[in-house]
Write a protein that holds these residues in place. Structure first.
Motif, PDB file in Angstrom:
ATOM      1  N   GLN A  53       0.922  -1.190  -0.014  1.00 21.17           N
ATOM      2  CA  GLN A  53       0.086  -0.056   0.067  1.00 21.17           C
ATOM      3  C   GLN A  53       0.992   1.144  -0.132  1.00 21.17           C
ATOM      4  OE1 GLN A  53      -3.317  -0.766  -0.269  1.00 21.17           O
ATOM      5  NE2 GLN A  53      -3.117  -2.723   0.249  1.00 21.17           N
ATOM      6  N   VAL A  54       0.683   2.082  -0.891  1.00 19.08           N
ATOM      7  CA  VAL A  54       1.573   3.086  -0.986  1.00 19.08           C
ATOM      8  C   VAL A  54       0.255   4.484  -1.289  1.00 19.08           C
ATOM      9  CG1 VAL A  54       3.504   4.497  -2.334  1.00 19.08           C
ATOM     10  CG2 VAL A  54       3.293   1.927  -2.484  1.00 19.08           C
ATOM     11  N   PRO A  55       0.889   5.566  -0.497  1.00 19.68           N
ATOM     12  CA  PRO A  55      -0.257   6.581  -0.529  1.00 19.68           C
ATOM     13  C   PRO A  55      -0.040   7.170  -1.854  1.00 19.68           C
ATOM     14  CG  PRO A  55       1.312   6.811   1.300  1.00 19.68           C
ATOM     15  CD  PRO A  55       1.821   5.622   0.615  1.00 19.68           C
ATOM     16  N   GLY A  56      -1.420   7.460  -2.421  1.00 17.15           N
ATOM     17  CA  GLY A  56      -1.605   7.759  -3.844  1.00 17.15           C
ATOM     18  C   GLY A  56      -0.979   7.108  -5.094  1.00 17.15           C
ATOM     19  N   ALA A  57      -0.920   6.009  -4.727  1.00 18.90           N
ATOM     20  CA  ALA A  57      -0.550   5.095  -5.878  1.00 18.90           C
ATOM     21  C   ALA A  57      -1.747   5.087  -7.087  1.00 18.90           C
ATOM     22  CB  ALA A  57      -0.383   3.551  -5.583  1.00 18.90           C
ATOM     23  N   ALA A  69       8.682   3.421  -4.838  1.00 14.06           N
ATOM     24  CA  ALA A  69       8.719   3.428  -3.346  1.00 14.06           C
ATOM     25  C   ALA A  69       8.344   2.095  -2.944  1.00 14.06           C
ATOM     26  CB  ALA A  69       7.777   4.377  -2.902  1.00 14.06           C
ATOM     27  N   ALA A  70       7.283   1.350  -3.615  1.00 18.99           N
ATOM     28  CA  ALA A  70       6.867   0.142  -3.414  1.00 18.99           C
ATOM     29  C   ALA A  70       8.024  -0.968  -3.334  1.00 18.99           C
ATOM     30  CB  ALA A  70       5.700  -0.290  -4.237  1.00 18.99           C
ATOM     31  N   LEU A  71       8.539  -0.722  -4.550  1.00 19.95           N
ATOM     32  CA  LEU A  71       9.950  -1.801  -4.723  1.00 19.95           C
ATOM     33  C   LEU A  71      10.870  -1.744  -3.651  1.00 19.95           C
ATOM     34  CD1 LEU A  71      10.352  -1.555  -8.612  1.00 19.95           C
ATOM     35  CD2 LEU A  71       9.571  -3.599  -7.130  1.00 19.95           C
ATOM     36  N   GLU A  72      11.272  -0.202  -3.542  1.00 22.21           N
ATOM     37  CA  GLU A  72      12.409   0.081  -2.336  1.00 22.21           C
ATOM     38  C   GLU A  72      11.625  -0.802  -0.926  1.00 22.21           C
ATOM     39  OE1 GLU A  72      12.847   4.202  -1.048  1.00 22.21           O
ATOM     40  OE2 GLU A  72      14.833   3.569  -0.389  1.00 22.21           O
ATOM     41  N   ALA A  73      10.573  -0.683  -0.685  1.00 17.67           N
ATOM     42  CA  ALA A  73      10.033  -0.865   0.631  1.00 17.67           C
ATOM     43  C   ALA A  73      10.454  -2.555   0.716  1.00 17.67           C
ATOM     44  CB  ALA A  73       8.797  -0.635   0.788  1.00 17.67           C
ATOM     45  N   VAL A  74      10.015  -2.982  -0.370  1.00 11.69           N
ATOM     46  CA  VAL A  74      10.050  -4.581  -0.280  1.00 11.69           C
ATOM     47  C   VAL A  74      11.590  -5.054  -0.409  1.00 11.69           C
ATOM     48  CG1 VAL A  74       9.401  -7.004  -1.371  1.00 11.69           C
ATOM     49  CG2 VAL A  74       7.996  -4.976  -1.455  1.00 11.69           C
ATOM     50  N   VAL A  75      12.466  -4.370  -1.192  1.00 14.07           N
ATOM     51  CA  VAL A  75      13.768  -4.621  -1.172  1.00 14.07           C
ATOM     52  C   VAL A  75      14.350  -4.413   0.313  1.00 14.07           C
ATOM     53  CG1 VAL A  75      16.141  -3.984  -1.924  1.00 14.07           C
ATOM     54  CG2 VAL A  75      14.273  -4.087  -3.660  1.00 14.07           C
ATOM     55  N   ARG A  76      14.004  -3.608   1.051  1.00 12.51           N
ATOM     56  CA  ARG A  76      14.478  -3.011   2.409  1.00 12.51           C
ATOM     57  C   ARG A  76      13.903  -4.597   3.336  1.00 12.51           C
ATOM     58  NH1 ARG A  76      17.948   0.558   1.691  1.00 12.51           N
ATOM     59  NH2 ARG A  76      17.308   2.394   0.373  1.00 12.51           N
ATOM     60  N   GLU A  77      12.743  -4.695   3.095  1.00 13.52           N
ATOM     61  CA  GLU A  77      11.970  -5.692   4.042  1.00 13.52           C
ATOM     62  C   GLU A  77      12.708  -7.209   3.841  1.00 13.52           C
ATOM     63  OE1 GLU A  77       9.517  -4.829   6.080  1.00 13.52           O
ATOM     64  OE2 GLU A  77       9.111  -6.969   6.657  1.00 13.52           O
ATOM     65  N   VAL A  78      12.924  -7.527   2.521  1.00 13.88           N
ATOM     66  CA  VAL A  78      13.777  -8.977   2.105  1.00 13.88           C
ATOM     67  C   VAL A  78      15.206  -8.835   2.546  1.00 13.88           C
ATOM     68  CG1 VAL A  78      11.584  -9.706   0.763  1.00 13.88           C
ATOM     69  CG2 VAL A  78      14.061  -8.721  -0.065  1.00 13.88           C
ATOM     70  N   GLY A  79      15.765  -7.608   2.434  1.00 11.11           N
ATOM     71  CA  GLY A  79      17.164  -7.702   2.685  1.00 11.11           C
ATOM     72  C   GLY A  79      17.923  -7.536   1.603  1.00 11.11           C
ATOM     73  N   GLU A  80      18.461  -8.605   1.121  1.00 13.23           N
ATOM     74  CA  GLU A  80      19.311  -8.858  -0.166  1.00 13.23           C
ATOM     75  C   GLU A  80      18.630  -9.516  -1.413  1.00 13.23           C
ATOM     76  OE1 GLU A  80      22.926  -7.163  -1.741  1.00 13.23           O
ATOM     77  OE2 GLU A  80      21.558  -6.507  -0.360  1.00 13.23           O
ATOM     78  N   PRO A  81      17.889  -9.171  -2.049  1.00 19.79           N
ATOM     79  CA  PRO A  81      17.483 -10.099  -3.043  1.00 19.79           C
ATOM     80  C   PRO A  81      18.255 -10.289  -4.184  1.00 19.79           C
ATOM     81  CG  PRO A  81      16.294  -7.696  -3.218  1.00 19.79           C
ATOM     82  CD  PRO A  81      17.159  -7.775  -1.960  1.00 19.79           C
ATOM     83  N   ALA A  82      18.112 -11.286  -4.892  1.00 20.99           N
ATOM     84  CA  ALA A  82      19.101 -11.448  -5.792  1.00 20.99           C
ATOM     85  C   ALA A  82      19.043 -10.551  -7.017  1.00 20.99           C
ATOM     86  CB  ALA A  82      18.925 -12.958  -6.399  1.00 20.99           C
ATOM     87  N   ALA A  94       2.807  -1.735   4.100  1.00 16.70           N
ATOM     88  CA  ALA A  94       2.612  -0.523   4.135  1.00 16.70           C
ATOM     89  C   ALA A  94       3.776   0.695   3.862  1.00 16.70           C
ATOM     90  CB  ALA A  94       1.466  -0.028   4.964  1.00 16.70           C
ATOM     91  N   VAL A  95       3.752   1.460   2.993  1.00 17.86           N
ATOM     92  CA  VAL A  95       4.793   2.355   2.952  1.00 17.86           C
ATOM     93  C   VAL A  95       4.075   3.828   3.393  1.00 17.86           C
ATOM     94  CG1 VAL A  95       6.147   3.414   1.211  1.00 17.86           C
ATOM     95  CG2 VAL A  95       5.687   1.246   1.001  1.00 17.86           C
ATOM     96  N   ALA A  96       4.973   4.415   4.121  1.00 19.54           N
ATOM     97  CA  ALA A  96       4.597   5.872   4.679  1.00 19.54           C
ATOM     98  C   ALA A  96       4.794   6.804   3.379  1.00 19.54           C
ATOM     99  CB  ALA A  96       5.458   6.184   5.581  1.00 19.54           C
ATOM    100  N   ASP A  97       4.111   7.779   3.509  1.00 14.92           N
ATOM    101  CA  ASP A  97       4.255   8.935   2.342  1.00 14.92           C
ATOM    102  C   ASP A  97       5.720   9.604   2.592  1.00 14.92           C
ATOM    103  OD1 ASP A  97       4.110  11.060   0.631  1.00 14.92           O
ATOM    104  OD2 ASP A  97       2.356  11.805   1.331  1.00 14.92           O
ATOM    105  N   ASP A  98       6.481   9.223   1.472  1.00 17.09           N
ATOM    106  CA  ASP A  98       7.811   9.620   1.675  1.00 17.09           C
ATOM    107  C   ASP A  98       8.228  11.091   1.105  1.00 17.09           C
ATOM    108  OD1 ASP A  98       7.715   9.291  -1.061  1.00 17.09           O
ATOM    109  OD2 ASP A  98       8.618   7.413  -1.253  1.00 17.09           O
ATOM    110  N   GLY A  99       6.879  11.684   0.616  1.00 18.42           N
ATOM    111  CA  GLY A  99       7.118  13.241   0.358  1.00 18.42           C
ATOM    112  C   GLY A  99       7.901  13.326  -0.902  1.00 18.42           C
TER     113      GLY A  99
END
Lengths: 262, 324
Positions: B65-69, B79-92, B177-182
């Motif tokens: 969920q990204v605000p304003g998607a 923003a969504a991709l970045e959030a998942v990358v950071r969540e899973v750590g080091e994707p291949a 959920a991704v916070a509004d990154d402005g």
């Protein structure tokens, strides 16, 4: 009297697509083998910048990075119109990838100042179509990219973006980054007067030091991607060419069936 | 096994095939050869979409969920991709399709992560030092193999680079959920879906039948459409045909139009200038019909027929229709 809008058009000097383009030994584009030119798709960006300038008043500056001959692209753009140009030239830039390219262009844009950055939809050599979005990310301004139609009014830009599945109208307050497609309309030809005038317009050259960028951040050694192998594709060999003897359609159908394509 | 993230796009994207478009299924097939495929969807995916993603190899579906998607241009997908990358750590790797929005989201993601970006892959292969990306460059004159040496490899993949694979698996949905990154973004103020023609989308189609100046008139495109329909393909046009007003620009194939890379490219009355070839040269099989035996397209065609398109195409259509 309000300050005129500052438009900066990012342009690229590319090997002419009509020539035999290739690679140098280090895996970078060989820029010596073929004549270069202003990327055809950037001409649409120049045209749109000039149209916005004609409509609302603006100072148009062209920006490029590349070796000495890249200045030709700036002169070509200046011969179409506009006011000035900036050439970021530094030996350390050789082999820069998308990340470094966007880093350098963003730094140059911060230095020129801008209200609107206009780019072509892609270069005709790399054709990645990613630098405009990267500039928007780095500059932290909105992107209205791949516009088929563009207008600036009341401090905001409006663009029509034709995607694969839908056509959108988007708007963003300035400053913003836009890129334009060939749908924006034919680019003007430089007039003789324009070509003469271009010779007198200022072209400023900046080095990495002028932009406060450490040479270790750019170029081939710093690239986040590496080319492992470049293989010239054996010229796609012509298959069978036959003359239609009244059975051309049947022959194609049989070929497609044989190839399991129909 | 490391995760390989695949951007599927907004959950509300119109999709005639029941939730997930073919390019995303192709990405999942590529992802399986690199690691453990995980799909990234903006918003809440439909049950059909989750089922389709699982059945094609995704073990996880990230519903982000990204605000304003949907109302903000490109930035939310990054923003969504970045959030998942950071969540899973080091994707291949992160794989996205070549459509404008996905490509630009990948560009912004690469900047955010300081990661290597590779565009227009025609194949992605597992390598000892990470995924190796195969690109076809300079109008198909060179095959380049590259890889990322910094950060998570972010790869833009062309359509038809792999065949979707049915694995029959199921995917677990994970919410994020991704916070509004402005991050400032342009706002969509109007959106018009493209009128459906019933034909596949040009850039995704596995068969493209294209017409050019040699058709002689706009009416000639009826023949091209008939052959395309018999093959279940999309219709393309050369720049000359588009400039003549015979077919809409949205269907133009070439350097300043769309790049296609289908299994079959059938060119009718197209001579094949370099700018056209730039847009179709990676097609698997090329068939050309042209009156002019000197047409450059014959140099790269697997089968060329020197003849009048107005005679060859109707016969071809009849043959195909008879075979059903």
């Amino acid at each position: 009297m309000p300050e005129p809008l500052r438009i900066v058009v990012c342009v690229k000097h590319v090997p002419d697509a009509a020539g035999e383009r290739g690679f140098a030994a280090d895996g970078t584009t060989d820029r010596a083998a073929v004549d270069g030119r202003l990327s055809e798709l950037d001409e649409y960006a120049v045209e749109q910048a000039l149209q916005v300038a004609e409509a609302v008043g603006a100072r148009v500056t062209y920006l490029t990075m590349g070796p000495a001959q890249a200045a030709d692209a700036l002169r070509k753009a200046l011969s179409m119109g506009g006011d000035a140009a900036v050439h970021v030239q530094d030996d350390a830039l050789h082999g820069s990838d998308y990340l470094a390219t966007s880093l350098v262009l963003a730094a140059a844009l911060e230095r020129t100042g801008y209200d609107l950055v206009v780019c072509g939809m892609a270069s005709t050599d790399g054709a990645g179509s990613v630098v405009p979005a990267m500039l928007a990310e780095r500059l932290r301004v909105p992107q209205a990219t791949l516009a088929g139609e563009l207008a600036v009014e009341g401090g905001e830009v409006r663009a029509r973006r034709d995607g694969e599945l839908a056509s959108e109208v988007v708007r963003a307050p300035l400053p913003a980054v836009v890129s334009v497609t060939d749908q924006t309309g034919e680019a003007r030809y430089p007039s003789f007067k324009g070509i003469m005038a271009a010779k007198k317009k200022p072209v400023t050259t900046w080095s990495l030091a002028d932009l406060g960028i450490d040479p270790s951040q750019v170029g081939l050694a710093a690239a986040a991607t590496v080319v492992e192998e470049v293989v010239p594709r054996p010229a796609r060999t012509a298959g069978t060419v036959v003359r239609d003897e009244g059975d051309g359609g049947r022959r194609i159908a049989a070929f497609l069936a044989e190839q399991k394509l129909a | 096994m490391s995760d390989v993230l695949v951007l599927v796009g907004p959950a509300d994207h119109p999709d005639p095939a029941g939730g997930v478009r073919k390019p995303a299924l192709e990405l999942l097939a590529l992802a399986r050869s690199l690691g453990d495929p995980a799909a990234v969807v903006l918003g809440t995916p439909s049950p059909e979409a989750v089922e389709a993603l699982g059945a094609h190899g995704a073990t996880t579906v990230w519903a982000v969920q990204v605000p304003g998607a949907g109302e903000r241009v490109v930035a939310p997908a990054a923003a969504a991709l970045e959030a998942v990358v950071r969540e899973v750590g080091e994707p291949a790797a992160v794989l996205v399709g070549a459509a404008h929005d996905a490509r630009e989201a990948a560009a912004r993601l690469a900047v955010r992560l300081g990661a290597g970006l590779l565009t227009d892959a025609v194949d992605v292969q597992a390598g000892p030092e990470g995924p190796v990306v195969v690109q076809s460059v300079f109008a198909g004159a060179y095959v380049v193999r590259s890889r990322a040496v910094r950060g998570v490899p972010v790869v833009v993949v062309k359509p038809n680079s792999a065949a979707p694979e049915r694995t029959g698996g199921t995917a677990a949905v994970r919410e994020l959920a991704v916070a509004d990154d402005g991050v400032p973004a342009a706002a969509v103020v109007e959106r018009r879906e493209r009128a459906g023609t019933g034909r596949p989308e040009l850039t995704e189609a596995s068969v493209v039948v294209a017409g050019g100046r040699g058709l002689g008139s706009g009416e000639g495109f009826a023949l091209v459409e008939r052959v395309a329909d018999a093959l279940g393909g999309a219709v393309g046009a050369s720049r000359a045909a588009v400039d003549a007003g015979w077919y809409p620009h949205s269907q133009q194939v070439g350097q300043t139009g769309k790049t296609v890379s289908p299994q079959l490219y059938l060119a009718a009355g197209i001579s094949g200038a370099i700018q056209h070839r730039a847009g179709m040269q990676t097609s698997r099989t090329i068939v050309a019909v042209n009156k002019d035996p000197e047409a450059p397209l014959f140099e790269i065609a697997d089968l060329g027929v020197v003849g009048d398109v107005n005679e060859v195409l109707p016969q071809l259509a009849e043959e195909l229709e008879a075979r059903g």
